[in-house]
Motif scaffolding. Structure first.
Motif, PDB file in Angstrom:
ATOM      1  N   GLY A 435       0.849  -1.064  -0.049  1.00 58.10           N
ATOM      2  CA  GLY A 435       0.471  -0.102   0.129  1.00 58.10           C
ATOM      3  C   GLY A 435       1.397   1.074   0.025  1.00 58.10           C
ATOM      4  N   ALA A 436       2.134   1.471   0.882  1.00 54.54           N
ATOM      5  CA  ALA A 436       2.637   2.178   0.514  1.00 54.54           C
ATOM      6  C   ALA A 436       3.225   2.207  -0.894  1.00 54.54           C
ATOM      7  CB  ALA A 436       3.394   2.559   1.953  1.00 54.54           C
ATOM      8  N   ALA A 437       3.253   2.056  -1.411  1.00 58.32           N
ATOM      9  CA  ALA A 437       4.698   1.463  -2.666  1.00 58.32           C
ATOM     10  C   ALA A 437       3.495   1.848  -3.503  1.00 58.32           C
ATOM     11  CB  ALA A 437       4.898   0.075  -2.510  1.00 58.32           C
ATOM     12  N   GLY A 438       1.952   2.237  -2.947  1.00 63.84           N
ATOM     13  CA  GLY A 438       1.004   2.535  -4.099  1.00 63.84           C
ATOM     14  C   GLY A 438       0.518   1.430  -4.757  1.00 63.84           C
ATOM     15  N   VAL A 439       0.841   0.086  -3.836  1.00 67.28           N
ATOM     16  CA  VAL A 439       0.300  -1.151  -4.597  1.00 67.28           C
ATOM     17  C   VAL A 439      -1.521  -1.153  -5.019  1.00 67.28           C
ATOM     18  CG1 VAL A 439      -0.746  -3.573  -4.798  1.00 67.28           C
ATOM     19  CG2 VAL A 439       2.199  -2.519  -4.982  1.00 67.28           C
ATOM     20  N   PRO A 440      -2.779  -0.894  -5.512  1.00 62.99           N
ATOM     21  CA  PRO A 440      -3.792  -1.532  -5.453  1.00 62.99           C
ATOM     22  C   PRO A 440      -4.360  -2.792  -5.248  1.00 62.99           C
ATOM     23  CG  PRO A 440      -3.190  -0.677  -7.817  1.00 62.99           C
ATOM     24  CD  PRO A 440      -1.642  -0.806  -7.882  1.00 62.99           C
ATOM     25  N   ARG A 441      -5.705  -2.028  -4.726  1.00 62.32           N
ATOM     26  CA  ARG A 441      -6.365  -3.812  -3.911  1.00 62.32           C
ATOM     27  C   ARG A 441      -6.921  -3.934  -5.139  1.00 62.32           C
ATOM     28  NH1 ARG A 441     -10.768  -1.410   0.222  1.00 62.32           N
ATOM     29  NH2 ARG A 441     -10.764  -3.159   0.254  1.00 62.32           N
ATOM     30  N   ARG A 442      -7.178  -5.195  -4.563  1.00 61.17           N
ATOM     31  CA  ARG A 442      -8.496  -5.129  -5.486  1.00 61.17           C
ATOM     32  C   ARG A 442      -8.067  -5.568  -7.004  1.00 61.17           C
ATOM     33  NH1 ARG A 442     -13.294  -2.312  -2.649  1.00 61.17           N
ATOM     34  NH2 ARG A 442     -13.778  -4.588  -1.617  1.00 61.17           N
ATOM     35  N   TYR A 443      -6.967  -6.195  -7.886  1.00 60.91           N
ATOM     36  CA  TYR A 443      -6.139  -5.831  -8.436  1.00 60.91           C
ATOM     37  C   TYR A 443      -5.866  -7.773  -9.138  1.00 60.91           C
ATOM     38  CZ  TYR A 443      -5.586  -1.291 -10.850  1.00 60.91           C
ATOM     39  OH  TYR A 443      -6.110   0.035 -11.036  1.00 60.91           O
ATOM     40  N   ALA A 444      -6.463  -8.204 -10.251  1.00 66.00           N
ATOM     41  CA  ALA A 444      -6.565  -9.823 -10.816  1.00 66.00           C
ATOM     42  C   ALA A 444      -5.346  -9.605 -11.141  1.00 66.00           C
ATOM     43  CB  ALA A 444      -7.227 -10.117 -11.474  1.00 66.00           C
TER      44      ALA A 444
END
Lengths: 485, 170
Positions: A435-444
């Motif tokens: 999350g701190a690195a910007g990875v979106p949630r709910r991505y397949a």
């Protein structure tokens, strides 16, 4: 005032014991399955194997609603089991709730895996009706109806709880211990389970009613597309319901800590003014705080979003000063009897305490603007739910299925404990780092630079799942012994 | 901002782990409860947390992102941004460093999340894209380069593929 709860206990009859056992089996089985689904999703994101993106989002939808439902079921079980010792609750309602739950689960699984519904557990309007052909209205309706049935069961369950508590204590204020809180009575305050359950049904009844309303509105819009709901209102209703219900689940599980830890430490749980005031304040704050989920909806009234941030921050105080501090004070220099039960419950409180700042950060508007709907969000709520709520459920399971039959922990239990605790912390840290690195949630599908977080998360998720399987097998092997009264 | 949240979170988690380990280590001792000392500690903690929280709340609430007017008085580039399953449409896709860009974000179908990522794939700003509503997001880009818009609200089967790009020139 340092009066403690009365210990007069009503016996559990055999049908009540069987009911609790059925809840335990259903809760643990669903949680373990949902954890396996979670592992599958993390492994697919880590590119450990190929998973069709449609199936990924179906699994994601079921994982979301399955964990919410199992948390609700497990919380209801713990609350009912302990509250039943103080007030007369209906076993028929307990069974009815489980029956509606199972029927709802069948509809949800059918909607998702046969009908390919993948609208997310929070069914954000108008997505259920607008899938670009990915699923039919029938599949969406099955999912929404299943959820409505489950909600109806819980509504009856909490109404029965309200009937029983108000019937015995006469009023909300007495059940919440307000006379003792405000110094107008010297009588002993109600037991912790009664105070907590009163707060829980007071928030959950309106929460479920709002949830049922938005479910029905969504159902209507499926078949009458000309009937449009205001998207912002729908979002408010969905998050009010979701936030209240999920907070209610962990509050119910907390009753296990209040009731079981004193048996291991030999010290009663203090029902003092901190406790009574903290629970009343918590209930109010859960109702007021839901705009924290809408901080990126700029058209919301700004004052509501500021309230969302401020109340979120203040909400950390009762968590730290009542529940966490209370547990530490109960354990400190107590000569506690450590075993799997007390160990898991103690760890659960560490999980809750650890989740405070990541949650506060997420609810801070200027942080939320760069963290909202990144993996920080599942990192924050898995801290509460995997490390804390699930630990409480497993702790309760060990209490019910092992301790009360005099069974001692074996090496496999201890291995499971360390796999669960270390795996759990690693799992949430991988989410928070992502999350701190910007990875979106709910991505397949993830970018190559995000895989490091996915791979770490997968390894730690596998540890947690292995531990959960160990715990489940240990409980199942003692099923024939039933639940002691 | 992300680094601060991450570091403070790790610090708080480690602090709580240490507190729990200390209490665990002392749990084997049997001693009477010192209720007065416990209550004093709890009251002190309450006061410390409130004393830290109030100024921090004022600080974090002082400059909210809700379409604040451009205080520098520079030019504002207005951009219409529309999300639909599963693409973004921008009325402009090049900007200058230092100019304030006002994104007027909406959706033609379901809820989407308008997340702006810089060249290192860090989120720099976001707002929701909602049907029948326009969320106004203002941002002043300080670094030239390619920026990517990703969807940050689950919107269906190609949610992960819903992206667009724009450029900020020196």
């Amino acid at each position: 005032m340092k009066a403690v709860s009365d210990t007069a206990r009503l016996p559990l009859d055999s049908s009540a014991r069987r009911g609790v056992l059925a809840y335990l089996v259903a809760t643990i089985a669903i949680f373990v399955l949902m954890m396996i689904f979670g592992l599958l999703m993390r492994a697919a994101q880590a590119q450990a194997f190929g998973l069709d993106t449609g199936l990924f989002y179906q699994i994601m939808t079921v994982h979301g609603i399955g964990t919410v439902g199992a948390a609700g079921l497990g919380g209801a079980m713990i609350c009912w089991y302990f509250l039943r010792h103080y007030v007369v609750l209906s076993t028929a309602v307990l069974v009815l709730n489980l029956g509606l739950f199972v029927t709802g689960v069948v509809l949800i699984l059918g909607g998702a895996f046969l009908g390919e519904f993948a609208g997310g557990w929070n069914f954000l309007y108008p997505l259920p009706a607008m899938s670009q052909g990915a699923w039919s209205n029938g599949a969406a309706a099955a999912f929404l109806l299943g959820l409505l049935l489950i909600g109806s069961g819980f509504l009856v369950f909490y109404l029965d709880m309200a009937r029983a508590i108000l019937g015995k204590y006469g009023s909300f204020s007495r059940a919440l211990g307000w006379p003792q809180l405000f110094g107008t009575s010297d009588a002993p305050p109600p037991p912790a389970a009664v105070v907590a359950a009163t707060v829980i049904f007071t928030m959950n009844i309106p929460g479920i009613l709002v949830g049922a309303t938005i479910l029905v509105l969504n159902l209507v819009s499926l078949y009458a597309p000309e009937y449009r709901i205001d998207a912002l209102m729908a979002k408010n209703m969905t998050y009010f319901f979701g936030h209240v219900f999920m907070n209610g689940t962990i509050y119910q599980c907390l009753i296990a800590v209040f009731e079981i830890m004193p048996r291991h430490t030999g010290r009663p749980w203090k029902i003092n003014k901190w406790f009574l005031g903290g629970w009343t304040a918590s209930g109010l704050m859960v109702i007021l705080v839901y705009p924290q989920h809408l901080l990126m909806d700029f058209v919301m009234p700004e004052w509501m979003l500021i309230v969302g941030q401020v109340v979120s921050w203040v909400h950390g105080l009762p968590v730290l000063l009542i529940s966490v501090f209370g547990t530490l004070a109960n354990v400190h220099r107590s000569g506690i009897r450590w075993n799997m039960t007390s160990g898991l419950l103690f760890f659960a409180m560490l999980g809750w305490a650890a989740g405070v700042f990541p949650g506060v950060a997420d609810a801070t508007i200027i942080v939320n603007q760069v963290m909202h709907n990144t993996q920080w969000v599942p990192g924050h709520f898995h801290t509460y739910f995997l490390l804390s709520l699930v630990s409480m459920l497993f702790g309760f399971g060990y209490h019910l299925m092992m301790d009360m039959h005099g069974d001692k922990a074996s090496l496999i239990d201890r291995v499971g404990f360390w796999l669960f605790t270390l795996g759990g912390f690693g799992f949430i840290l991988a989410f928070l780092a992502g999350g701190a690195a910007g990875v979106p949630r709910r991505y397949a599908v993830h970018l190559a630079e995000w895989l490091v977080y996915d791979r770490a998360g997968t390894i730690f998720a596998a540890m947690s799942v292995t531990a959960a399987l160990v715990f489940m097998v240990r409980f199942l092997r003692n099923l024939n012994k039933g639940v002691s009264s | 901002m992300q680094d601060i949240a991450w570091k403070v979170s790790i610090f708080q988690i480690l602090f709580m782990v240490i507190v729990f380990i200390v209490i665990y280590a002392k749990s084997h001792i049997v001693a009477p409860v010192d209720g007065l000392a416990q209550e004093k500690t709890r009251r002190s903690l309450f006061i410390v947390l409130i004393a830290m929280g109030i100024p921090l709340a004022f600080h974090t609430l002082a400059d909210l992102p809700y379409a604040v007017p451009d205080r520098t008085g520079g030019p504002v580039q207005v951009v219409e941004a529309v999300g639909r399953q599963w693409e973004w449409t921008l009325s402009r896709n090049t900007f200058r460093v230092g100019e304030t860009v006002e994104f007027r974000v909406t959706s033609a179908d379901v809820n989407h999340g308008f997340g702006i990522y810089d060249g290192s794939m860090r989120v720099v700003a976001q707002t929701q894209a909602m049907p029948d509503y326009v969320n106004t997001l203002r941002h002043k880009f300080q670094t030239p380069g390619k920026y990517t818009i990703l969807c940050l609200e689950y919107c269906g089967l190609a949610h992960h593929a819903m992206s667009a790009e724009f450029e900020v020139r020196p």
